[in-house]
Design an enzyme around this catalytic site. Structure first.
Site, PDB file in Angstrom:
ATOM      1  N   CYS A 237      -7.035  13.869   6.426  1.00 39.98           N
ATOM      2  CA  CYS A 237      -6.793  14.046   4.994  1.00 39.98           C
ATOM      3  C   CYS A 237      -7.994  14.615   4.255  1.00 39.98           C
ATOM      4  O   CYS A 237      -7.829  15.315   3.259  1.00 39.98           O
ATOM      5  CB  CYS A 237      -6.368  12.720   4.367  1.00 39.98           C
ATOM      6  SG  CYS A 237      -7.649  11.439   4.331  1.00 39.98           S
TER       7      CYS A 237
ATOM      8  N   ALA B  54       0.856  -1.179   0.000  1.00 38.08           N
ATOM      9  CA  ALA B  54       0.000   0.000   0.000  1.00 38.08           C
ATOM     10  C   ALA B  54       0.894   1.231   0.000  1.00 38.08           C
ATOM     11  O   ALA B  54       1.580   1.506   0.985  1.00 38.08           O
ATOM     12  CB  ALA B  54      -0.915  -0.007   1.220  1.00 38.08           C
ATOM     13  N   MET B  55       0.902   1.972  -1.096  1.00 37.93           N
ATOM     14  CA  MET B  55       1.824   3.091  -1.274  1.00 37.93           C
ATOM     15  C   MET B  55       1.047   4.404  -1.238  1.00 37.93           C
ATOM     16  O   MET B  55       0.315   4.737  -2.172  1.00 37.93           O
ATOM     17  CB  MET B  55       2.597   2.930  -2.583  1.00 37.93           C
ATOM     18  CG  MET B  55       3.367   1.608  -2.656  1.00 37.93           C
ATOM     19  SD  MET B  55       4.368   1.413  -4.154  1.00 37.93           S
ATOM     20  CE  MET B  55       5.677   2.613  -3.837  1.00 37.93           C
ATOM     21  N   SER B  56       1.222   5.132  -0.152  1.00 31.59           N
ATOM     22  CA  SER B  56       0.478   6.372   0.047  1.00 31.59           C
ATOM     23  C   SER B  56       1.059   7.536  -0.727  1.00 31.59           C
ATOM     24  O   SER B  56       0.398   8.564  -0.908  1.00 31.59           O
ATOM     25  CB  SER B  56       0.462   6.729   1.535  1.00 31.59           C
ATOM     26  OG  SER B  56       1.771   7.041   1.972  1.00 31.59           O
ATOM     27  N   GLY B  57       2.303   7.410  -1.166  1.00 31.56           N
ATOM     28  CA  GLY B  57       2.994   8.528  -1.791  1.00 31.56           C
ATOM     29  C   GLY B  57       4.004   9.159  -0.865  1.00 31.56           C
ATOM     30  O   GLY B  57       4.675  10.129  -1.227  1.00 31.56           O
TER      31      GLY B  57
ATOM     32  N   CYS C 226     -10.123   4.202   9.386  1.00 30.51           N
ATOM     33  CA  CYS C 226      -9.605   3.909   8.045  1.00 30.51           C
ATOM     34  C   CYS C 226      -8.807   2.608   8.054  1.00 30.51           C
ATOM     35  O   CYS C 226      -8.931   1.780   7.149  1.00 30.51           O
ATOM     36  CB  CYS C 226      -8.747   5.067   7.557  1.00 30.51           C
ATOM     37  SG  CYS C 226      -8.134   4.874   5.868  1.00 30.51           S
TER      38      CYS C 226
ATOM     39  N   GLY D  48       3.602   1.061   5.435  1.00 29.87           N
ATOM     40  CA  GLY D  48       4.699   1.786   6.057  1.00 29.87           C
ATOM     41  C   GLY D  48       4.451   2.149   7.502  1.00 29.87           C
ATOM     42  O   GLY D  48       5.118   3.036   8.043  1.00 29.87           O
TER      43      GLY D  48
ATOM     44  N   SER E 156       5.926   4.374   3.167  1.00 25.53           N
ATOM     45  CA  SER E 156       5.350   3.283   2.378  1.00 25.53           C
ATOM     46  C   SER E 156       6.249   2.911   1.212  1.00 25.53           C
ATOM     47  O   SER E 156       6.292   1.745   0.796  1.00 25.53           O
ATOM     48  CB  SER E 156       3.952   3.670   1.879  1.00 25.53           C
ATOM     49  OG  SER E 156       3.992   4.816   1.058  1.00 25.53           O
TER      50      SER E 156
END
Length: 363
Positions: free
Chosen positions: A198, A6-9, A101, A125, A13
């Protein structure tokens, strides 16, 4: 294993995905699109889940040489996180949307989809550690870097979810993670961490809630019931709040006043002195256990905020109710927050605080 990263940016992560790849896993990067209108979410240094973040995640995946996809979870996120957030504030409670979440999106909807597609695990991450106990149970423990430890917001995970999770950063400190990202040539190495909520684009929670809920006038009163001012919505207040009360009339003793109670039906917000915020017991509902539910009385510690202190406590479980006696009283604890239970560094589980018992002042 086949692993969804899971890559949040963000940097965490990205490095977690890199480490999963180094461990020999078949890794696919996935970014979660959580907003029906990404431009309405935060961007820049305080961002999370924005278009900018999606692009950063894609570039990190390209640098690592792994496949990359964007999964649209906006409907689930709106239903399970955003709508819940609004409903909780409307009811006079103070929710933590990050826990929600993790529970409903990142380790439920995402994991369900990953398993259905033939993946074995989801890597994130988050700063937490997983260990296998002698009986084969997967235990979650605090991270090595206590300043970055995120086990509190992961306290909603069940044994089944933990068995399909990877936290490659749990044994690291943040400075080393950033240095590693730079060595790997990842552009996110110096990207600031995301903060706050967010889906509240400008960080003004009260203003955002006002748009969703509209005016709900009520009164701010002292403990004797004297009206100190009127307000447009109790959702703009939280238990323990001091700033922004705009009372005008000072207290008799000249000391600051804090929000002690929020009554959502009448919209009455009660304020009083700091010492009236002290809580020595609480009751939790909807418990979620990382393993087996505790039996009898558990001597433990509990954490009541994402970056709060640990408090020594005794815990008993009565079906879907959790009773906690605090040996170290806590201040400003609000219904809707989570109580996360620890046995040493091990996360036992969590519950949603339904009510608190206020400590009687001494003297």
């Amino acid at each position: 294993m086949r692993v969804v990263a899971a890559m949040s940016g963000g940097v965490d992560s990205a490095v977690a995905a890199a480490r999963a790849l180094d461990a020999g896993h078949d890794v696919t990067g996935v970014h979660l699109a959580l907003s029906r209108n990404p431009r309405s979410y935060r961007s820049g240094a305080r961002g999370c889940c924005s278009i900018e973040d999606s692009n950063d995640a894609r570039r990190a995946a390209d640098a690592l040489g792994i496949p990359f996809f964007v999964w649209d979870m906006s409907e689930e996120f709106a239903d399970e996180v955003v709508d819940d957030f609004v409903a909780e504030y409307a009811a006079g409670r103070t929710p933590n949307p990050c826990l929600r979440c993790n529970e409903k999106i990142k380790f439920a909807a995402v994991l369900d989809r990953a398993l259905a597609l033939g993946f074995d695990a989801v890597a994130t991450g988050h700063y937490a550690q997983l260990r296998t106990a002698a009986d084969g149970t997967i235990e979650m423990h605090r991270a090595t870097d206590h300043g970055k430890d995120q086990s509190y917001v992961l306290g909603v995970l069940t044994q089944e979810q933990l068995a399909h999770s990877l936290f490659p950063l749990g044994g690291s400190v943040k400075t080393d993670v950033r240095a590693e990202a730079a060595e790997r040539g990842l552009q996110v190495a110096t990207k600031p961490d995301s903060h706050d909520i967010c889906f509240v684009a400008d960080g003004d929670n009260a203003g955002w809630l006002a748009e969703k809920l509209g005016p709900r006038p009520g009164s701010v009163v002292d403990e004797q019931g004297t009206v100190l001012r009127e307000h447009d919505g109790a959702y703009a207040f939280t238990i323990g709040q001091r700033r922004g009360l705009r009372l005008g009339v000072p207290a008799d003793d000249g000391k600051p006043r804090f929000v002690l109670d929020i009554e959502p039906v009448s919209g009455t917000v009660t304020v009083g002195p700091r010492e009236r915020l002290q809580v020595d017991a609480l009751e939790g509902i909807r418990p979620l256990w990382c393993g087996t539910a505790p039996a009898g009385t558990l001597e433990c510690t509990v954490q009541l905020r994402a970056h709060g202190d640990e408090h020594r406590a005794s815990l008993t479980v009565d079906g879907d109710r959790v009773h906690v006696t605090l040996h170290d009283p806590a201040s400003g604890i609000a219904p809707g927050q989570a109580v996360v239970v620890y046995d040493g560094t091990r996360v036992v589980g969590s519950a949603t605080i339904a009510r608190t018992h206020r400590r009687e002042p001494v003297g």
